[in-house]
Design a protein around this motif. Structure first.
Motif, PDB file in Angstrom:
ATOM      1  N   VAL A 230      -5.925 -10.067 -10.801  1.00  0.00           N
ATOM      2  CA  VAL A 230      -7.285  -9.648 -10.445  1.00  0.00           C
ATOM      3  C   VAL A 230      -7.475  -9.825  -8.945  1.00  0.00           C
ATOM      4  O   VAL A 230      -7.270 -10.906  -8.405  1.00  0.00           O
ATOM      5  N   ILE A 231      -7.847  -8.730  -8.301  1.00  0.00           N
ATOM      6  CA  ILE A 231      -8.147  -8.746  -6.868  1.00  0.00           C
ATOM      7  C   ILE A 231      -9.655  -8.563  -6.755  1.00  0.00           C
ATOM      8  O   ILE A 231     -10.170  -7.451  -6.783  1.00  0.00           O
ATOM      9  N   ASN A 232     -10.367  -9.666  -6.663  1.00  0.00           N
ATOM     10  CA  ASN A 232     -11.832  -9.584  -6.634  1.00  0.00           C
ATOM     11  C   ASN A 232     -12.431 -10.025  -5.303  1.00  0.00           C
ATOM     12  O   ASN A 232     -13.624 -10.007  -5.133  1.00  0.00           O
ATOM     13  N   GLU A 233     -11.578 -10.434  -4.372  1.00  0.00           N
ATOM     14  CA  GLU A 233     -12.066 -10.823  -3.053  1.00  0.00           C
ATOM     15  C   GLU A 233     -11.859  -9.642  -2.099  1.00  0.00           C
ATOM     16  O   GLU A 233     -10.867  -9.565  -1.383  1.00  0.00           O
ATOM     17  N   LEU A 234     -12.798  -8.726  -2.131  1.00  0.00           N
ATOM     18  CA  LEU A 234     -12.691  -7.533  -1.301  1.00  0.00           C
ATOM     19  C   LEU A 234     -13.719  -7.613  -0.189  1.00  0.00           C
ATOM     20  O   LEU A 234     -14.766  -8.213  -0.367  1.00  0.00           O
ATOM     21  N   PRO A 235     -13.510  -7.028   0.979  1.00  0.00           N
ATOM     22  CA  PRO A 235     -12.339  -6.237   1.340  1.00  0.00           C
ATOM     23  C   PRO A 235     -11.117  -7.122   1.593  1.00  0.00           C
ATOM     24  O   PRO A 235     -11.245  -8.281   1.965  1.00  0.00           O
ATOM     25  N   LEU A 236      -9.964  -6.530   1.385  1.00  0.00           N
ATOM     26  CA  LEU A 236      -8.689  -7.217   1.563  1.00  0.00           C
ATOM     27  C   LEU A 236      -7.793  -6.285   2.370  1.00  0.00           C
ATOM     28  O   LEU A 236      -7.752  -5.081   2.095  1.00  0.00           O
TER      29      LEU A 236
ATOM     30  N   LEU B 289      -2.675  -7.258   0.333  1.00  0.00           N
ATOM     31  CA  LEU B 289      -2.641  -6.774  -1.044  1.00  0.00           C
ATOM     32  C   LEU B 289      -1.205  -6.471  -1.468  1.00  0.00           C
ATOM     33  O   LEU B 289      -0.767  -6.904  -2.542  1.00  0.00           O
ATOM     34  N   ILE B 290      -0.463  -5.780  -0.622  1.00  0.00           N
ATOM     35  CA  ILE B 290       0.939  -5.441  -0.922  1.00  0.00           C
ATOM     36  C   ILE B 290       1.756  -6.721  -1.058  1.00  0.00           C
ATOM     37  O   ILE B 290       2.610  -6.842  -1.938  1.00  0.00           O
ATOM     38  N   GLU B 291       1.477  -7.695  -0.212  1.00  0.00           N
ATOM     39  CA  GLU B 291       2.172  -8.980  -0.279  1.00  0.00           C
ATOM     40  C   GLU B 291       1.911  -9.667  -1.628  1.00  0.00           C
ATOM     41  O   GLU B 291       2.837 -10.172  -2.264  1.00  0.00           O
ATOM     42  N   LYS B 292       0.660  -9.692  -2.076  1.00  0.00           N
ATOM     43  CA  LYS B 292       0.324 -10.288  -3.378  1.00  0.00           C
ATOM     44  C   LYS B 292       1.028  -9.559  -4.519  1.00  0.00           C
ATOM     45  O   LYS B 292       1.551 -10.185  -5.444  1.00  0.00           O
ATOM     46  N   ILE B 293       1.042  -8.252  -4.451  1.00  0.00           N
ATOM     47  CA  ILE B 293       1.700  -7.452  -5.493  1.00  0.00           C
ATOM     48  C   ILE B 293       3.196  -7.747  -5.519  1.00  0.00           C
ATOM     49  O   ILE B 293       3.771  -7.985  -6.584  1.00  0.00           O
TER      50      ILE B 293
ATOM     51  N   GLU C 222       4.761   6.327  -0.348  1.00  0.00           N
ATOM     52  CA  GLU C 222       6.134   6.502   0.138  1.00  0.00           C
ATOM     53  C   GLU C 222       6.655   5.279   0.890  1.00  0.00           C
ATOM     54  O   GLU C 222       7.857   5.122   1.075  1.00  0.00           O
ATOM     55  N   TYR C 223       5.771   4.379   1.282  1.00  0.00           N
ATOM     56  CA  TYR C 223       6.172   3.162   1.980  1.00  0.00           C
ATOM     57  C   TYR C 223       6.293   1.959   1.041  1.00  0.00           C
ATOM     58  O   TYR C 223       6.627   0.864   1.480  1.00  0.00           O
ATOM     59  N   LEU C 224       6.001   2.164  -0.219  1.00  0.00           N
ATOM     60  CA  LEU C 224       6.015   1.070  -1.189  1.00  0.00           C
ATOM     61  C   LEU C 224       7.305   1.091  -1.996  1.00  0.00           C
ATOM     62  O   LEU C 224       7.919   2.145  -2.188  1.00  0.00           O
ATOM     63  N   ASN C 225       7.692  -0.055  -2.517  1.00  0.00           N
ATOM     64  CA  ASN C 225       8.931  -0.147  -3.300  1.00  0.00           C
ATOM     65  C   ASN C 225       8.649  -0.260  -4.796  1.00  0.00           C
ATOM     66  O   ASN C 225       9.403  -0.869  -5.530  1.00  0.00           O
ATOM     67  N   PHE C 226       7.541   0.314  -5.233  1.00  0.00           N
ATOM     68  CA  PHE C 226       7.191   0.324  -6.649  1.00  0.00           C
ATOM     69  C   PHE C 226       6.428   1.605  -6.966  1.00  0.00           C
ATOM     70  O   PHE C 226       5.869   2.261  -6.089  1.00  0.00           O
ATOM     71  N   GLU C 227       6.451   1.956  -8.226  1.00  0.00           N
ATOM     72  CA  GLU C 227       5.736   3.135  -8.712  1.00  0.00           C
ATOM     73  C   GLU C 227       4.294   2.754  -9.016  1.00  0.00           C
ATOM     74  O   GLU C 227       4.029   1.655  -9.506  1.00  0.00           O
ATOM     75  N   ILE C 228       3.372   3.676  -8.753  1.00  0.00           N
ATOM     76  CA  ILE C 228       1.948   3.409  -8.956  1.00  0.00           C
ATOM     77  C   ILE C 228       1.418   4.302 -10.079  1.00  0.00           C
ATOM     78  O   ILE C 228       1.680   5.497 -10.101  1.00  0.00           O
TER      79      ILE C 228
END
Length: 186
Positions: A64-70, A75-79, A23-29
């Motif tokens: 690809v998000i392979n550097e975890l933990p993030l 993450l939201i910024e990258k997306i 609900e805090y994001l501006n995109f559908e998942i």
């Protein structure tokens, strides 16, 4: 359909984390696996990001998000940055029949086949498309800035080259047609 769609590929944990704060994001998942990926026609989506925690060479256009933990905010910024890049690229793409003309790269493509065009070839295609039909004199005047009384075969030569390229790349011999009223795109 939302204008921004995030497809999380084969990472249920990542989907669950983002789904909790949706609900805090501006995109559908959406969660998808390999079977879902093969069924989806991504051309139906204006702006989408496909994200995964592991690289899969069979998946195209994947962040690809392979550097975890993030941190979630990173993450939201990258997306969101990826969505912005996609939006910029989409604004430079024009649908011409079954083809997509990318004005930045000057490529026309259909499915996975790309064809390089010159700047004048792009201008010519765009002019014909915008006017539905364009006669020789209009094209000479607007695209080449020639006077109407100039005797030249520049337009015919460019159309011949475009037709030849379209046949060689897409096996399409009906891209640019001609009748009594002028040239038009089929």
């Amino acid at each position: 359909m939302n204008s921004k769609n995030l497809f999380i590929y084969d990472s249920i944990k990542l989907f669950e984390i983002l789904n909790e704060i949706k609900e805090y994001l501006n995109f559908e998942i959406n969660y998808i696996n390999k079977k879902d990926y093969e069924k989806i026609d991504f051309y139906d989506y204006k702006n989408y990001v496909l994200i995964s925690t592991k690289f899969d060479k069979g998946i195209k256009n994947c962040l690809v998000i392979n550097e975890l933990p993030l941190k979630v905010n990173k993450l939201i910024e990258k997306i969101n940055l990826t969505f912005l890049k996609n939006q910029f690229n989409n604004q430079s793409e024009i649908k011409i029949g079954k083809y997509i003309l990318n004005l930045n790269s000057r490529k026309i493509n259909f499915r996975e086949i790309n064809l390089d065009l010159t700047e004048k070839e792009c201008d010519l295609i765009l002019f014909i498309q915008a006017n539905k039909k364009a006669n020789l004199k209009e094209i000479q005047k607007i695209v080449w800035h020639h006077t109407s009384d100039l005797e030249t075969h520049t337009v015919e030569t460019h159309i011949y080259r475009i037709r030849k390229k379209m046949i060689e790349s897409f096996n399409d011999d009906n891209f640019i047609k001609f009748d009594k009223k002028g040239y038009y795109l089929n």
